[in-house]
Design a protein around this motif. Sequence first.
Motif, PDB file in Angstrom:
ATOM      1  N   GLU A  11       0.830  -1.381   0.178  1.00  0.00           N
ATOM      2  CA  GLU A  11      -0.178   0.143  -0.011  1.00  0.00           C
ATOM      3  C   GLU A  11       0.986   1.112   0.041  1.00  0.00           C
ATOM      4  O   GLU A  11       0.504   2.266  -0.878  1.00  0.00           O
ATOM      5  N   ARG A  12       1.959   1.346   0.772  1.00  0.00           N
ATOM      6  CA  ARG A  12       2.913   2.363   0.924  1.00  0.00           C
ATOM      7  C   ARG A  12       3.915   2.696  -0.065  1.00  0.00           C
ATOM      8  O   ARG A  12       4.688   3.378  -0.238  1.00  0.00           O
ATOM      9  N   GLY A  13       3.881   1.519  -1.036  1.00  0.00           N
ATOM     10  CA  GLY A  13       4.785   1.558  -2.157  1.00  0.00           C
ATOM     11  C   GLY A  13       6.222   1.095  -2.000  1.00  0.00           C
ATOM     12  O   GLY A  13       7.070   1.478  -2.532  1.00  0.00           O
ATOM     13  N   ALA A  14       6.456   0.318  -1.048  1.00  0.00           N
ATOM     14  CA  ALA A  14       7.652  -0.132  -0.513  1.00  0.00           C
ATOM     15  C   ALA A  14       8.346  -0.995  -1.597  1.00  0.00           C
ATOM     16  O   ALA A  14       9.516  -1.057  -1.712  1.00  0.00           O
ATOM     17  N   PHE A  15       7.570  -1.665  -2.534  1.00  0.00           N
ATOM     18  CA  PHE A  15       7.854  -2.547  -3.659  1.00  0.00           C
ATOM     19  C   PHE A  15       7.811  -1.926  -4.854  1.00  0.00           C
ATOM     20  O   PHE A  15       8.332  -2.436  -5.713  1.00  0.00           O
ATOM     21  N   ASP A  16       7.366  -0.595  -4.866  1.00  0.00           N
ATOM     22  CA  ASP A  16       7.609  -0.163  -6.451  1.00  0.00           C
ATOM     23  C   ASP A  16       9.055   0.026  -6.678  1.00  0.00           C
ATOM     24  O   ASP A  16       9.878   0.838  -6.248  1.00  0.00           O
ATOM     25  N   GLY A  17       9.061  -0.192  -8.011  1.00  0.00           N
ATOM     26  CA  GLY A  17      10.579  -0.224  -8.737  1.00  0.00           C
ATOM     27  C   GLY A  17      11.525  -1.031  -8.209  1.00  0.00           C
ATOM     28  O   GLY A  17      12.638  -0.996  -8.662  1.00  0.00           O
ATOM     29  N   ALA A  18      10.926  -1.915  -7.299  1.00  0.00           N
ATOM     30  CA  ALA A  18      12.115  -3.069  -6.966  1.00  0.00           C
ATOM     31  C   ALA A  18      12.575  -4.060  -8.084  1.00  0.00           C
ATOM     32  O   ALA A  18      11.757  -4.432  -8.933  1.00  0.00           O
ATOM     33  N   ALA A  19      13.839  -4.323  -8.092  1.00  0.00           N
ATOM     34  CA  ALA A  19      14.502  -5.278  -8.810  1.00  0.00           C
ATOM     35  C   ALA A  19      14.117  -6.766  -8.411  1.00  0.00           C
ATOM     36  O   ALA A  19      14.164  -6.965  -7.219  1.00  0.00           O
ATOM     37  N   VAL A  20      13.827  -7.424  -9.375  1.00  0.00           N
ATOM     38  CA  VAL A  20      13.395  -8.749  -9.270  1.00  0.00           C
ATOM     39  C   VAL A  20      14.382  -9.773 -10.080  1.00  0.00           C
ATOM     40  O   VAL A  20      14.360  -9.625 -11.252  1.00  0.00           O
ATOM     41  N   GLU A  21      15.182 -10.592  -9.197  1.00  0.00           N
ATOM     42  CA  GLU A  21      15.924 -11.593 -10.295  1.00  0.00           C
ATOM     43  C   GLU A  21      15.322 -12.934 -10.150  1.00  0.00           C
ATOM     44  O   GLU A  21      14.993 -13.266  -8.998  1.00  0.00           O
ATOM     45  N   THR A  22      15.399 -13.592 -11.253  1.00  0.00           N
ATOM     46  CA  THR A  22      14.604 -14.754 -11.418  1.00  0.00           C
ATOM     47  C   THR A  22      15.750 -15.900 -11.868  1.00  0.00           C
ATOM     48  O   THR A  22      16.549 -15.725 -12.568  1.00  0.00           O
ATOM     49  N   PHE A  23      15.852 -16.826 -11.013  1.00  0.00           N
ATOM     50  CA  PHE A  23      16.958 -17.864 -11.037  1.00  0.00           C
ATOM     51  C   PHE A  23      16.252 -19.282 -11.269  1.00  0.00           C
ATOM     52  O   PHE A  23      15.288 -19.747 -10.724  1.00  0.00           O
ATOM     53  N   LEU A  24      16.976 -20.058 -11.977  1.00  0.00           N
ATOM     54  CA  LEU A  24      16.817 -21.510 -12.196  1.00  0.00           C
ATOM     55  C   LEU A  24      17.837 -22.198 -11.407  1.00  0.00           C
ATOM     56  O   LEU A  24      19.049 -21.977 -11.395  1.00  0.00           O
ATOM     57  N   VAL A  25      17.218 -23.175 -10.463  1.00  0.00           N
ATOM     58  CA  VAL A  25      18.161 -23.826  -9.348  1.00  0.00           C
ATOM     59  C   VAL A  25      18.166 -25.237  -9.607  1.00  0.00           C
ATOM     60  O   VAL A  25      16.875 -25.663  -9.470  1.00  0.00           O
ATOM     61  N   ASN A  26      19.258 -26.006  -9.154  1.00  0.00           N
ATOM     62  CA  ASN A  26      19.097 -27.210  -9.108  1.00  0.00           C
ATOM     63  C   ASN A  26      18.965 -27.607  -7.568  1.00  0.00           C
ATOM     64  O   ASN A  26      20.119 -27.496  -6.704  1.00  0.00           O
ATOM     65  N   TRP A  27      17.813 -27.866  -7.127  1.00  0.00           N
ATOM     66  CA  TRP A  27      17.506 -27.744  -5.528  1.00  0.00           C
ATOM     67  C   TRP A  27      18.384 -28.898  -4.797  1.00  0.00           C
ATOM     68  O   TRP A  27      18.648 -28.886  -3.589  1.00  0.00           O
ATOM     69  N   ALA A  28      18.861 -29.937  -5.436  1.00  0.00           N
ATOM     70  CA  ALA A  28      19.649 -31.135  -5.104  1.00  0.00           C
ATOM     71  C   ALA A  28      21.069 -30.511  -4.716  1.00  0.00           C
ATOM     72  O   ALA A  28      21.909 -31.146  -3.863  1.00  0.00           O
ATOM     73  N   SER A  29      21.697 -29.680  -5.752  1.00  0.00           N
ATOM     74  CA  SER A  29      22.796 -29.002  -5.577  1.00  0.00           C
ATOM     75  C   SER A  29      22.675 -27.128  -5.910  1.00  0.00           C
ATOM     76  O   SER A  29      22.855 -27.247  -7.006  1.00  0.00           O
TER      77      SER A  29
END
Length: 286
Positions: free
Chosen positions: A88-106
């Motif tokens: 509501e107060r805009g704390a996430f406006d313009g935030a950078a989001v990095e998307t990763f593909l991960v091997n959860w076993a390693s």
Amino acid sequence: MSSLPATLESHLSGEITTHCFCWIIRRTDKIVYGFTDHDKTLRIEGVSCEPQTGLSASEATSALGLSVDTAEIEGALSSLAISDNDIERGAFDGAAVETFLVNWASPEQYALLRSSRIGAITRSGGRFVAELKSSSVDLDKISGRRVTRQCDAQLGDSRCGYKSRAQEGSVTRLISDREVVVAGLQPSDNNWFRNGTLTWANGSRNVVLAYQTHSEGIRLSLRDSPIPDIKIGDTFLLDAGCDKSFAQCKAKFANALNFCGFPHLPGNDAVYNFADGNFDGGPLVP
């Protein structure tokens, strides 16, 4: 095109894979969050990604050229990390989001798929959906000044030169999430605070749409987002409103010499009209 580490690429080419997605959100105030759709905490880029947070992503595509790529992430507002008040107060406006593909076993085998920024955020039924935009969106931003009749400075900044005379007030009654009754304000006239910026003690802001006298002070009608977590007795600062016009800059603020617009710019009617007017070098617009 994303480049995959050799170990991760070899894993993905096998018959059985153990991969998941992780998202790292970096807010503009330097606060960092990590999320994953796996059922255990994974540590990526030094950030612990929380499991089972209800965060999921839509299909994302990347295209050649300068078009803006978009995707969406969806999550639950019940997460301890992301609250309705923060959105509501805009704390996430313009935030950078990095998307990763991960091997959860390693987990050391991971690859950055895309880096985006949060655009519009919508909420419904205890969930939120955040639109992600690629860095190509920066090409749509205006660089430098535009030639317009309206002023392009902010009231009270270094270009405007007007010395702010913000008044302090306090809330005496809550009428709705966009209307309050306040005390302590002394407007110079009936339009002094119209379009003014109201800054709460927690840093959030609202714009005054209209106001009128009330038995307990002044009733303010606010536009844009609702009032976040405001209680009776909370204080704020309210500055005068400016509609960016030359007439108001001159009459209301006596600041015509610092006006950062082009008020005498002829419109299309003058440009395409027959040359039968008074073109003696004087202003075409009073």
